[in-house]
Design a protein around this motif. Structure first.
Motif, PDB file in Angstrom:
ATOM      1  N   GLY A  37      37.531   8.521  59.451  1.00 43.93           N
ATOM      2  CA  GLY A  37      37.438   8.231  58.034  1.00 43.93           C
ATOM      3  C   GLY A  37      36.560   9.218  57.284  1.00 43.93           C
ATOM      4  N   VAL A  38      35.974  10.153  58.000  1.00 45.28           N
ATOM      5  CA  VAL A  38      35.079  11.136  57.400  1.00 45.28           C
ATOM      6  C   VAL A  38      35.910  12.282  56.842  1.00 45.28           C
ATOM      7  N   ALA A  39      35.678  12.571  55.598  1.00 46.06           N
ATOM      8  CA  ALA A  39      36.395  13.667  54.952  1.00 46.06           C
ATOM      9  C   ALA A  39      35.395  14.722  54.502  1.00 46.06           C
ATOM     10  N   ILE A  40      35.860  15.920  54.424  1.00 48.75           N
ATOM     11  CA  ILE A  40      35.042  17.028  53.933  1.00 48.75           C
ATOM     12  C   ILE A  40      35.509  17.335  52.519  1.00 48.75           C
ATOM     13  N   GLY A  44      34.378  21.578  43.463  1.00 50.59           N
ATOM     14  CA  GLY A  44      35.393  21.815  42.449  1.00 50.59           C
ATOM     15  C   GLY A  44      36.546  20.832  42.517  1.00 50.59           C
ATOM     16  N   PHE A  45      36.640  20.071  43.600  1.00 51.34           N
ATOM     17  CA  PHE A  45      37.697  19.079  43.745  1.00 51.34           C
ATOM     18  C   PHE A  45      37.065  17.693  43.746  1.00 51.34           C
ATOM     19  N   SER A  46      37.771  16.746  43.190  1.00 54.70           N
ATOM     20  CA  SER A  46      37.230  15.392  43.081  1.00 54.70           C
ATOM     21  C   SER A  46      37.288  14.625  44.394  1.00 54.70           C
ATOM     22  N   SER A  47      38.180  15.033  45.290  1.00 50.79           N
ATOM     23  CA  SER A  47      38.339  14.315  46.561  1.00 50.79           C
ATOM     24  C   SER A  47      39.038  15.234  47.559  1.00 50.79           C
ATOM     25  N   PHE A  48      38.967  14.852  48.827  1.00 52.56           N
ATOM     26  CA  PHE A  48      39.690  15.666  49.795  1.00 52.56           C
ATOM     27  C   PHE A  48      41.194  15.487  49.642  1.00 52.56           C
ATOM     28  N   GLN A  49      41.641  14.333  49.122  1.00 50.23           N
ATOM     29  CA  GLN A  49      43.068  14.170  48.852  1.00 50.23           C
ATOM     30  C   GLN A  49      43.544  15.209  47.838  1.00 50.23           C
ATOM     31  N   SER A  50      42.684  15.504  46.871  1.00 51.00           N
ATOM     32  CA  SER A  50      43.017  16.539  45.887  1.00 51.00           C
ATOM     33  C   SER A  50      43.085  17.907  46.560  1.00 51.00           C
ATOM     34  N   VAL A  51      42.120  18.200  47.410  1.00 56.52           N
ATOM     35  CA  VAL A  51      42.122  19.471  48.151  1.00 56.52           C
ATOM     36  C   VAL A  51      43.400  19.582  48.972  1.00 56.52           C
ATOM     37  N   LYS A  52      43.722  18.533  49.725  1.00 55.70           N
ATOM     38  CA  LYS A  52      44.918  18.553  50.576  1.00 55.70           C
ATOM     39  C   LYS A  52      46.182  18.746  49.749  1.00 55.70           C
ATOM     40  N   ALA A 106      43.866  19.222  60.232  1.00 48.88           N
ATOM     41  CA  ALA A 106      42.624  18.835  60.911  1.00 48.88           C
ATOM     42  C   ALA A 106      42.071  17.555  60.291  1.00 48.88           C
ATOM     43  N   HIS A 107      42.067  17.481  58.968  1.00 54.10           N
ATOM     44  CA  HIS A 107      41.595  16.269  58.303  1.00 54.10           C
ATOM     45  C   HIS A 107      42.503  15.083  58.613  1.00 54.10           C
ATOM     46  N   CYS A 108      43.798  15.295  58.534  1.00 56.50           N
ATOM     47  CA  CYS A 108      44.733  14.192  58.769  1.00 56.50           C
ATOM     48  C   CYS A 108      44.585  13.634  60.184  1.00 56.50           C
ATOM     49  N   LEU A 109      44.533  14.505  61.172  1.00 53.22           N
ATOM     50  CA  LEU A 109      44.411  14.037  62.553  1.00 53.22           C
ATOM     51  C   LEU A 109      43.042  13.431  62.839  1.00 53.22           C
ATOM     52  N   TYR A 110      41.994  14.080  62.382  1.00 50.86           N
ATOM     53  CA  TYR A 110      40.639  13.654  62.720  1.00 50.86           C
ATOM     54  C   TYR A 110      40.198  12.442  61.891  1.00 50.86           C
ATOM     55  N   ALA A 111      40.383  12.515  60.581  1.00 45.77           N
ATOM     56  CA  ALA A 111      39.874  11.465  59.706  1.00 45.77           C
ATOM     57  C   ALA A 111      40.831  10.288  59.552  1.00 45.77           C
ATOM     58  N   LEU A 112      42.138  10.539  59.615  1.00 43.80           N
ATOM     59  CA  LEU A 112      43.106   9.490  59.324  1.00 43.80           C
ATOM     60  C   LEU A 112      43.925   9.044  60.533  1.00 43.80           C
TER      61      LEU A 112
END
Length: 182
Positions: A37-40, A44-52, A106-112
Motif C-alpha cells: 500500500g506504500v506509494a512513492i 509536482g503530482f498530486s498522487s502516484f495515481q496521477s504519476v502512473k 514496480a508500484h503496481c506489483l509492490y504496492a497494489l
C-alpha cells in the motif's frame, strides 16, 4: 501426415512460451505478494495515481511512434521507408516506452499486487501481466534470426494492444474520474 521438425516449432514456441511464463509469474507474484500500500509520490503530482497515469500516457504516445516507425521499417509507409533515422527512432522510442512503464509496474506489483475486486481492476491486472509477457516474447523474437517473418509483427502488435488496454483501464479511467489536472 507431415511432421514439422522440432527446430521449426521452437522458432515460435520458445519466445511465446517464455513470454507466457513471464506473464504467469508476474500474476502469481502479484497475487501472492502482500501489497504494501506504500506509494512513492513525485514532486509536482498530486498522487502516484496521477504519476502512473501520465507515465502510461507517455508510454502510449511512444508506442504510437513505434507503430508508425514499424510500418515504415516494414515498407508499409512509403514516405518514411528507407529513411536512415527510422530504425534508431523505432529502437529508442521502444526503449523509452518500456523505461517509463517500469516505475508503474514496480508500484503496481509492490504496492497494489494482483487485484480482482472489480472488473476494471481485474482486466487491468491481467493486461499488465500480458503486456510484459508479450514484451519478453518480442525481445526473444528479435534475437532469433530463424523466426518466421510474421512472428515479430504479431508479438509487437500484442505488446501495443496490451499497452492500449492498460491505458484504457487506468489512465483514461483516472482522467475521466479525477480530471487531467489534479
Amino acid at each position: 501426415m507431415t511432421t514439422v521438425p522440432v527446430h521449426q516449432v521452437s522458432r515460435v514456441a520458445i519466445p511465446l512460451s517464455v513470454g507466457a511464463l513471464v506473464a504467469v509469474a508476474l500474476g502469481v507474484y502479484g497475487r501472492l505478494h502482500d501489497p504494501t500500500g506504500v506509494a512513492i509520490n513525485i514532486a509536482g503530482f498530486s498522487s502516484f495515481q496521477s504519476v502512473k497515469s501520465w507515465l502510461a500516457t507517455v508510454a502510449l504516445v511512444l508506442a504510437l511512434v513505434q507503430i508508425v516507425t514499424a510500418g515504415a521499417l516494414m515498407g508499409h509507409l512509403r514516405g518514411l521507408s528507407g529513411r536512415s533515422w527510422v530504425g534508431p527512432v523505432h529502437r529508442w522510442s521502444g526503449r523509452a516506452a518500456i523505461a517509463v512503464t517500469l516505475p508503474v509496474v514496480a508500484h503496481c506489483l509492490y504496492a497494489l499486487g494482483f487485484q480482482y475486486g472489480e472488473p476494471r481492476v481485474l482486466i487491468h491486472s491481467l493486461l499488465g501481466c500480458f503486456f510484459y509477457g508479450a514484451f519478453v516474447a518480442k525481445m526473444l523474437t528479435l534475437s532469433r534470426t530463424d523466426a518466421p517473418s510474421w512472428l515479430l509483427p504479431v508479438v509487437g502488435g500484442a505488446v501495443f494492444t496490451g499497452l492500449v488496454g492498460l491505458w484504457l483501464t487506468s489512465s483514461l479511467w483516472f482522467f475521466n474520474t479525477f480530471g487531467v489536472i489534479r
